[in-house]
Write a protein that holds these residues in place. Structure first.
Motif, PDB file in Angstrom:
ATOM      1  N   ASP A   1       0.868  -1.175   0.000  1.00  0.00           N
ATOM      2  CA  ASP A   1       0.000   0.000   0.000  1.00  0.00           C
ATOM      3  C   ASP A   1       0.902   1.221   0.000  1.00  0.00           C
ATOM      4  O   ASP A   1       1.939   1.221   0.672  1.00  0.00           O
ATOM      5  CB  ASP A   1      -0.893  -0.002   1.256  1.00  0.00           C
ATOM      6  CG  ASP A   1      -2.097   0.929   1.110  1.00  0.00           C
ATOM      7  OD1 ASP A   1      -3.226   0.422   1.152  1.00  0.00           O
ATOM      8  OD2 ASP A   1      -1.890   2.146   0.939  1.00  0.00           O
ATOM      9  N   CYS A   2       0.542   2.247  -0.739  1.00  0.00           N
ATOM     10  CA  CYS A   2       1.349   3.469  -0.748  1.00  0.00           C
ATOM     11  C   CYS A   2       1.364   4.118   0.639  1.00  0.00           C
ATOM     12  O   CYS A   2       2.326   4.757   1.027  1.00  0.00           O
ATOM     13  CB  CYS A   2       0.832   4.450  -1.785  1.00  0.00           C
ATOM     14  SG  CYS A   2       1.073   3.893  -3.492  1.00  0.00           S
ATOM     15  N   ASP A   3       0.263   3.921   1.358  1.00  0.00           N
ATOM     16  CA  ASP A   3       0.169   4.449   2.721  1.00  0.00           C
ATOM     17  C   ASP A   3       0.864   3.469   3.676  1.00  0.00           C
ATOM     18  O   ASP A   3       0.401   2.358   3.890  1.00  0.00           O
ATOM     19  CB  ASP A   3      -1.326   4.579   3.069  1.00  0.00           C
ATOM     20  CG  ASP A   3      -1.551   5.089   4.486  1.00  0.00           C
ATOM     21  OD1 ASP A   3      -0.574   5.142   5.282  1.00  0.00           O
ATOM     22  OD2 ASP A   3      -2.708   5.420   4.804  1.00  0.00           O
ATOM     23  N   ALA A   4       1.987   3.906   4.240  1.00  0.00           N
ATOM     24  CA  ALA A   4       2.804   3.024   5.085  1.00  0.00           C
ATOM     25  C   ALA A   4       2.023   2.488   6.284  1.00  0.00           C
ATOM     26  O   ALA A   4       2.292   1.389   6.772  1.00  0.00           O
ATOM     27  CB  ALA A   4       4.047   3.758   5.558  1.00  0.00           C
ATOM     28  N   SER A   5       1.041   3.247   6.756  1.00  0.00           N
ATOM     29  CA  SER A   5       0.280   2.798   7.935  1.00  0.00           C
ATOM     30  C   SER A   5      -0.659   1.637   7.602  1.00  0.00           C
ATOM     31  O   SER A   5      -1.185   0.984   8.495  1.00  0.00           O
ATOM     32  CB  SER A   5      -0.523   3.961   8.525  1.00  0.00           C
ATOM     33  OG  SER A   5      -1.581   4.311   7.655  1.00  0.00           O
ATOM     34  N   ARG A   6      -0.878   1.406   6.300  1.00  0.00           N
ATOM     35  CA  ARG A   6      -1.783   0.307   5.891  1.00  0.00           C
ATOM     36  C   ARG A   6      -1.038  -0.809   5.168  1.00  0.00           C
ATOM     37  O   ARG A   6      -1.627  -1.779   4.734  1.00  0.00           O
ATOM     38  CB  ARG A   6      -2.894   0.852   4.988  1.00  0.00           C
ATOM     39  CG  ARG A   6      -3.784   1.794   5.750  1.00  0.00           C
ATOM     40  CD  ARG A   6      -4.927   2.390   4.966  1.00  0.00           C
ATOM     41  NE  ARG A   6      -5.025   2.027   3.558  1.00  0.00           N
ATOM     42  CZ  ARG A   6      -6.021   2.446   2.786  1.00  0.00           C
ATOM     43  NH1 ARG A   6      -6.961   3.187   3.288  1.00  0.00           N
ATOM     44  NH2 ARG A   6      -6.066   2.118   1.523  1.00  0.00           N
ATOM     45  N   ARG A   7       0.270  -0.659   5.033  1.00  0.00           N
ATOM     46  CA  ARG A   7       1.077  -1.597   4.255  1.00  0.00           C
ATOM     47  C   ARG A   7       1.310  -2.891   5.036  1.00  0.00           C
ATOM     48  O   ARG A   7       1.721  -2.847   6.199  1.00  0.00           O
ATOM     49  CB  ARG A   7       2.405  -0.925   3.920  1.00  0.00           C
ATOM     50  CG  ARG A   7       3.244  -1.626   2.886  1.00  0.00           C
ATOM     51  CD  ARG A   7       4.489  -0.794   2.595  1.00  0.00           C
ATOM     52  NE  ARG A   7       4.144   0.516   2.040  1.00  0.00           N
ATOM     53  CZ  ARG A   7       4.931   1.600   2.111  1.00  0.00           C
ATOM     54  NH1 ARG A   7       6.096   1.549   2.729  1.00  0.00           N
ATOM     55  NH2 ARG A   7       4.531   2.736   1.595  1.00  0.00           N
TER      56      ARG A   7
END
Ligand SMILES: [Zn+2]
Length: 185
Positions: free
Chosen positions: A48-54
């Motif tokens: 995911d581009c969003d690190a918090s959801r990767r």
């Protein structure tokens, strides 16, 4: 609220022994236009581009609710929790949207796991997966070559601020392919 625990223990189409945490959370799909020829293994976590959801695998109850909320866009036949509990969602006779270009002739199984190649798959979870796969292969007259990873069926990439990464990598390097294939061969 634990949605999964409130639902009746009944798996669509599955004749394997049930476990305490098993359940059914129905989602309606479209009728199949092709025979089942593939079974696709997924992990719930991914890039995911969003690190918090990767590479966040989540929980069984959370993933089931995610599929319920987004059922017009994504869906799945089975989700297997870390403890081996199996939740049935879309009936096998209907199409679920879990893999681009291969939904018509496949059954999708999500494993709750970060999918990052490091998060270990629990032995109980893999035992239940093997039992489910054995049942499906037998019922649809397929052999182990019908079992695919999501990663091998989807080559698309995502662009995160100029950095390109493979969009689908699941179930990832931590998935015990050899153990699964040996058990079913
Ligand atoms: Zn996947």
């Amino acid at each position: 609220m634990n949605l999964v625990a409130l639902l009746p223990v009944l798996l669509i189409g599955v004749a394997m022994p049930l476990a305490a945490g098993d359940g059914q959370v129905p989602v309606v799909g479209k009728p199949r236009q092709a025979a089942v020829r593939q079974i696709v293994i997924h992990a719930t976590g991914g890039p995911d581009c969003d690190a918090s959801r990767r590479f966040r695998g989540g929980t069984l109850a959370g993933i089931v609710q995610h599929f319920l909320r987004n059922q017009g866009r994504i869906s799945i036949h089975y989700v297997i929790g870390r403890d081996g509990s199996i939740v049935s969602m879309v009936p096998e006779s209907q199409v679920a949207y879990h893999v681009r270009g291969h939904n018509q002739d496949s059954i999708g199984i999500e494993l709750v796991n970060d999918g990052d190649g490091m998060d270990p798959f629990d032995a109980t979870q893999i035992d239940r997966l093997i039992a489910l796969l054995r049942e499906l292969l037998e019922r649809y007259g397929l052999d182990v070559t019908a079992i695919k990873s999501h990663a091998e069926l989807d080559d698309s990439t995502i662009d995160c601020n100029g950095i390109e990464m493979k969009r689908k990598q699941d179930p990832g390097q931590a998935f015990p392919w050899q153990r699964v294939l040996n058990a079913l061969s």
